[in-house]
Design a protein around this motif. Sequence first.
Motif, PDB file in Angstrom:
ATOM      1  N   GLU A  54       3.235   6.809   4.634  1.00 54.29           N
ATOM      2  CA  GLU A  54       2.726   6.488   3.304  1.00 54.29           C
ATOM      3  C   GLU A  54       3.359   7.418   2.285  1.00 54.29           C
ATOM      4  O   GLU A  54       3.525   8.612   2.537  1.00 54.29           O
TER       5      GLU A  54
ATOM      6  N   PHE B 127      -5.416  -3.675   2.589  1.00 54.84           N
ATOM      7  CA  PHE B 127      -4.109  -3.323   2.076  1.00 54.84           C
ATOM      8  C   PHE B 127      -3.999  -3.757   0.624  1.00 54.84           C
ATOM      9  O   PHE B 127      -4.421  -4.840   0.253  1.00 54.84           O
ATOM     10  N   ASP B 128      -3.411  -2.884  -0.183  1.00 58.29           N
ATOM     11  CA  ASP B 128      -3.288  -3.118  -1.613  1.00 58.29           C
ATOM     12  C   ASP B 128      -1.932  -3.750  -1.893  1.00 58.29           C
ATOM     13  O   ASP B 128      -0.886  -3.104  -1.768  1.00 58.29           O
TER      14      ASP B 128
ATOM     15  N   SER C  31       0.826  -1.212   0.000  1.00 54.32           N
ATOM     16  CA  SER C  31       0.000   0.000   0.000  1.00 54.32           C
ATOM     17  C   SER C  31       0.860   1.262   0.000  1.00 54.32           C
ATOM     18  O   SER C  31       0.466   2.293   0.547  1.00 54.32           O
TER      19      SER C  31
END
Length: 506
Positions: A434, A475-476, A415
């Motif tokens: 992030e 979550f990617d 992510s």
Amino acid sequence: MNNGGAEAAVAPVGGPHPLEWKFSQVFGERTAGEEIQDVDIISAIEFNRTGDHLATGDRGGRVVLFERTDTQDHVGHRRDLEKMDYPINRHPLFRYKTEFQSHEPEFDYLKSLEIEEKINKIRWCQSAYGALSLLSTNDKTIKFWKVQEKQVKKVCDLNVDSTKAMGNGPIVGSSISTSSKQYMANGGCTSNDFSLPSGGLPSLRLPMVTTLETNLMARCRRIYSHAHDYHINSISNNSDGETFISADDLRINLWNLEISNQSFNIVDVKPANMEDLTEVITSAEFHPIHCNMLAYSSSKGSIRLIDMRQSALCDTHSKLFEEQEAPGSRSFFTDIIASISDIKFAKDGRHILSRDYLTLKLWDINMDSGPVATFQVHEYLRPKLCDLYENDSIFDKFECCLSGDGLRVATGSYSNLFRVFGCSEGSKEATTLEANKNPMRRQGLTASRPSRSLGSPSGVVRRDNPAVDANGNTFDFTTKLLHLAWHPTENSIACAASNSLYMYYA
């Protein structure tokens, strides 16, 4: 673990305060809905030794250079800064410098194998005469590049306009006629039949060479090829400034920067029968101070330290670093997640940082009983290993880095997240950031967890479990932050999120 680990402490008890990270810059930021080309995805990041230049490589075989600009305004005020008793915190700023095509796609006709142009690693070399030097490699070929300023010169048409006064020519209306040879100062002579026209000659107009502009030119000085049967996963410069190593799955070769047609094989783990192959080399790096020492990691989660003074072929290691497997914990995925994807020496050469799929481990080269600290990067993925195996995410290779002062370590996650941990004695720092313009918005994911110092007799296990955030966000696993680098002297991190380069400072 034993009490000898107490020597690894690098800060007073309690450790430094956690850093507050702020967004600095982004290059290549993608807009909403923009389709990302595979060739634009960043595949390598590296600061040079001073931190004034940054290089990135991408899957398209390009190398892009950036230079720092905020320090240039303070060069003339060093004496004033030295008089001050407090540090000057500048906002780090970089700008695009130049780019060049380092590698092109190739085809190995002998093995019927396509060779991608993707840049696997970039390493800066020592600079000389104002030129920047670096090594870049794809799967098979290493290239030595020199980037320097070149003045672009052009021959101008004429330096005197014919419409202006003819001060350099004869007087208008005069004529010269000679009846005999007259020798000139430069050895020539005038002919008897030479005469000027009645109107005289126009002014002498000579061409001039002028400098139009200064361009950065990248030139490939040497190509180191045909030395690896398997894909190159690492290159590393030696502290002697003359040699470097390149590593693939089974061999490590030693090169001289000046000699491109010869290398020496110093490590060979290829068995006589390939069916007996149980582990491969995953990463290799020279010691930052001792030119005779290097370390390499394996797919079994071990790190070997070798001394090139012992023998020409360094198949036997001087030290072996590995963590003992807990009884009853072995599963189908144990060997896969234990594979080390990256290792880095600390600046002082005392510690080695390694990254496997789920954890960061910090090793003291004077202690081979186990890591002095273990940091859980994304422990929440352990129950999902089967799904990650199905979509091949379990084979992702995350890089790691250390701060210049050795007090913190960092690595990437999914992510587009990256983690920063404090590794000094008593530090509880564990920050989740992030890769976007608001890096702290994921702070809710970081749960409090117990921590111990490097000198703890029972070892250090950093635990946190941000499986899902309070909002239940998933979550990617398609967006992963694999590559990042820490500035060598400052708390500044550059990281790659797909085709975008994000920079943060604290």
